[in-house]
Design an enzyme around this catalytic site. Structure first.
Site, PDB file in Angstrom:
ATOM      1  N   HIS A 103       5.160  -6.620   5.318  1.00  0.00           N
ATOM      2  CA  HIS A 103       6.354  -6.967   4.554  1.00  0.00           C
ATOM      3  C   HIS A 103       7.590  -7.182   5.420  1.00  0.00           C
ATOM      4  O   HIS A 103       8.646  -7.573   4.896  1.00  0.00           O
ATOM      5  CB  HIS A 103       6.635  -5.907   3.486  1.00  0.00           C
ATOM      6  CG  HIS A 103       7.137  -6.493   2.203  1.00  0.00           C
ATOM      7  ND1 HIS A 103       7.225  -5.777   1.029  1.00  0.00           N
ATOM      8  CD2 HIS A 103       7.593  -7.726   1.902  1.00  0.00           C
ATOM      9  CE1 HIS A 103       7.704  -6.537   0.075  1.00  0.00           C
ATOM     10  NE2 HIS A 103       7.948  -7.735   0.577  1.00  0.00           N
ATOM     11  N   ASP A 126       7.418  -3.555  -5.490  1.00  0.00           N
ATOM     12  CA  ASP A 126       6.932  -2.789  -4.346  1.00  0.00           C
ATOM     13  C   ASP A 126       6.970  -1.300  -4.688  1.00  0.00           C
ATOM     14  O   ASP A 126       7.811  -0.851  -5.473  1.00  0.00           O
ATOM     15  CB  ASP A 126       7.850  -3.073  -3.147  1.00  0.00           C
ATOM     16  CG  ASP A 126       7.254  -2.703  -1.797  1.00  0.00           C
ATOM     17  OD1 ASP A 126       6.389  -1.824  -1.752  1.00  0.00           O
ATOM     18  OD2 ASP A 126       7.688  -3.292  -0.779  1.00  0.00           O
ATOM     19  N   HIS A 128       7.758   0.656  -2.346  1.00  0.00           N
ATOM     20  CA  HIS A 128       8.752   1.081  -1.363  1.00  0.00           C
ATOM     21  C   HIS A 128       9.994   0.199  -1.430  1.00  0.00           C
ATOM     22  O   HIS A 128       9.903  -0.986  -1.768  1.00  0.00           O
ATOM     23  CB  HIS A 128       8.160   1.012   0.045  1.00  0.00           C
ATOM     24  CG  HIS A 128       6.842   1.706   0.179  1.00  0.00           C
ATOM     25  ND1 HIS A 128       5.641   1.073  -0.057  1.00  0.00           N
ATOM     26  CD2 HIS A 128       6.540   2.985   0.491  1.00  0.00           C
ATOM     27  CE1 HIS A 128       4.645   1.931   0.116  1.00  0.00           C
ATOM     28  NE2 HIS A 128       5.164   3.097   0.453  1.00  0.00           N
ATOM     29  N   ASP A 130      12.031  -0.539   1.214  1.00  0.00           N
ATOM     30  CA  ASP A 130      12.104  -1.373   2.420  1.00  0.00           C
ATOM     31  C   ASP A 130      13.534  -1.767   2.789  1.00  0.00           C
ATOM     32  O   ASP A 130      13.783  -2.877   3.268  1.00  0.00           O
ATOM     33  CB  ASP A 130      11.234  -2.632   2.259  1.00  0.00           C
ATOM     34  CG  ASP A 130       9.752  -2.296   2.217  1.00  0.00           C
ATOM     35  OD1 ASP A 130       9.384  -1.148   2.485  1.00  0.00           O
ATOM     36  OD2 ASP A 130       8.952  -3.206   1.897  1.00  0.00           O
ATOM     37  N   HIS A 143       8.541  -2.998   8.815  1.00  0.00           N
ATOM     38  CA  HIS A 143       8.169  -3.408   7.460  1.00  0.00           C
ATOM     39  C   HIS A 143       8.861  -2.536   6.413  1.00  0.00           C
ATOM     40  O   HIS A 143       8.845  -2.872   5.227  1.00  0.00           O
ATOM     41  CB  HIS A 143       6.651  -3.423   7.260  1.00  0.00           C
ATOM     42  CG  HIS A 143       6.007  -2.075   7.116  1.00  0.00           C
ATOM     43  ND1 HIS A 143       4.786  -1.912   6.479  1.00  0.00           N
ATOM     44  CD2 HIS A 143       6.384  -0.831   7.515  1.00  0.00           C
ATOM     45  CE1 HIS A 143       4.453  -0.622   6.503  1.00  0.00           C
ATOM     46  NE2 HIS A 143       5.395   0.040   7.128  1.00  0.00           N
ATOM     47  N   ASP A 234       4.750  -6.903  -2.821  1.00  0.00           N
ATOM     48  CA  ASP A 234       3.876  -6.091  -1.975  1.00  0.00           C
ATOM     49  C   ASP A 234       2.740  -5.599  -2.857  1.00  0.00           C
ATOM     50  O   ASP A 234       2.989  -4.994  -3.915  1.00  0.00           O
ATOM     51  CB  ASP A 234       4.677  -4.917  -1.407  1.00  0.00           C
ATOM     52  CG  ASP A 234       3.898  -4.110  -0.378  1.00  0.00           C
ATOM     53  OD1 ASP A 234       2.683  -3.924  -0.553  1.00  0.00           O
ATOM     54  OD2 ASP A 234       4.525  -3.620   0.587  1.00  0.00           O
ATOM     55  N   ASP A 236       0.986  -3.149  -2.719  1.00  0.00           N
ATOM     56  CA  ASP A 236       0.954  -1.712  -2.995  1.00  0.00           C
ATOM     57  C   ASP A 236       1.852  -1.327  -4.171  1.00  0.00           C
ATOM     58  O   ASP A 236       1.909  -0.158  -4.559  1.00  0.00           O
ATOM     59  CB  ASP A 236       1.270  -0.884  -1.747  1.00  0.00           C
ATOM     60  CG  ASP A 236       2.724  -0.930  -1.286  1.00  0.00           C
ATOM     61  OD1 ASP A 236       3.618  -1.198  -2.102  1.00  0.00           O
ATOM     62  OD2 ASP A 236       2.972  -0.680  -0.089  1.00  0.00           O
ATOM     63  N   GLU A 279       1.099  -7.373   2.587  1.00  0.00           N
ATOM     64  CA  GLU A 279       0.373  -6.120   2.836  1.00  0.00           C
ATOM     65  C   GLU A 279      -1.077  -6.088   2.332  1.00  0.00           C
ATOM     66  O   GLU A 279      -1.640  -5.005   2.162  1.00  0.00           O
ATOM     67  CB  GLU A 279       1.145  -4.919   2.278  1.00  0.00           C
ATOM     68  CG  GLU A 279       2.551  -4.758   2.845  1.00  0.00           C
ATOM     69  CD  GLU A 279       2.599  -4.259   4.288  1.00  0.00           C
ATOM     70  OE1 GLU A 279       1.540  -3.926   4.835  1.00  0.00           O
ATOM     71  OE2 GLU A 279       3.722  -4.199   4.851  1.00  0.00           O
TER      72      GLU A 279
END
Length: 335
Positions: A103, A126, A128, A130, A143, A234, A236, A279
């Site tokens: 990412h 996401d 996260h 980031d 990332h 992302d 995830d 990712e």
């Protein structure tokens, strides 16, 4: 209802890059998504696909950390190249679909998009945030930092980093919304609250429901409903039970249905202009987990291009007519 309402070309760009994080394998993501049939699936939806192939990157030897930042020159130079490629695709009137790659690539994709569409807004899906700065990041992995380099309000919080001299902040906090957060570092939480960034964690998704989340998210960043949208997705963000082959999985993520709904609502705006898929890591997990991850990613991604769960047809679909029509009959009552 047709699959798509606008016959816009899609510029497909592979970004096989993994140096923004410590796990190898995300450089294999574009190939895995291609082999899963991304081009064929988009064409089945009536989408014109222009495949720009994969970017190639120079990996700088002895790329020592700059402060806390790992692989700074390699990642910085790669993102400069990514920015130029994305800018060229969007300038030519194509929706840019970026297949990553870790990412960290979003620094380049958003920067490149903003060179053509400075009025863009960003939907960041996401687990996260980031948005760590080099000074708040616990890991030093870029990332987890891409947004901090391009958000205008953080300019005074980000030190000069070798390899990133070219980056100019191009995104305001009011033009960013998060969906799916559930693993946020203290520095990131401070930034979100300090600058009032609209953020929907999984707690808000559970409380409000995904329909209300999407309505509030789009209203927050684009109340007029007129601005180009950059989606940075992302994998995830989805629960690791359906996308296991990714580097930083976090349990309790978006369901398959919630992921599809997010993309359907973004597609309904008609303003998606650039999409990141980040990712996917085929080096993690077994063959079955790899297949599950890529198939889930493609099914969710297809909704960005107008695929309807209730069914649809390509815009160029022609209903075949029978050469001979059937004779209708009427029933009669017998007395």
């Amino acid at each position: 209802m047709p699959f798509i309402t606008e016959n816009k070309k899609v510029g497909l760009l592979g970004i096989p890059f993994s140096k923004g994080q410590p796990r190898g394998g995300t450089e294999q993501g574009p190939q895995a998504i291609r082999e899963a049939g991304i081009v064929e699936k988009l064409e089945q939806l009536g989408t014109q696909v222009c495949d720009h192939g994969d970017l190639t990157f120079d990996y700088i030897e002895n790329d020592t950390p700059d402060g806390n930042v790992k692989n700074p020159r390699t990642v910085g130079h790669a993102n400069k190249k990514i920015s130029k490629a994305v800018s060229d695709i969007i300038y030519n009137g194509q929706l840019c679909l970026n297949l990553g790659g870790d990412h960290s690539m979003a620094m380049g994709t958003i920067h490149g998009h903003a060179q053509v569409e400075p009025d863009l807004v960003v939907v960041w899906v996401d687990a996260h945030a980031d948005i760590n700065t080099p000074l708040t990041s616990p890991s030093g992995n870029i990332h987890g930092m891409p947004l901090s380099f391009i958000v205008k309000e953080l300019d005074g919080y980000v030190p000069t980093v070798k390899g990133f001299e070219w980056v100019k902040p191009c995104l305001s906090v009011k033009d960013l919304v998060y969906i799916g957060l559930r693993d946020v570092d203290p520095g990131e939480r401070w930034i979100i609250e300090k600058f009032g960034i609209k953020a929907f964690s999984m707690q808000e998704v559970d409380k409000l429901g995904i329909r209300e989340v999407m309505e509030q998210a789009l209203k927050a960043i684009d109340p007029s409903g007129t601005r180009p949208i950059h989606l940075s997705f992302d994998v995830d963000a989805l629960d690791p039970t359906i996308t296991p082959s990714t580097g930083t999985p976090v349990h309790g993520g978006l369901s398959f249905r919630e992921g599809q709904y997010i993309m359907e609502e973004l597609a309904n705006t008609g303003r998606l202009n650039c999409i990141d898929v980040a990712e996917v890591n085929p080096s993690l997990g077994n063959k079955e987990e790899n297949t599950l991850t890529t198939e889930t990613t493609l099914e969710v991604l297809n909704k960005c291009f107008g695929q309807k769960r209730g069914g649809g047809f390509p815009s160029n679909y022609v209903m075949p007519r029978a050469e001979k029509t059937r004779t209708s009959c009427s029933s009669t009552k017998s007395h």
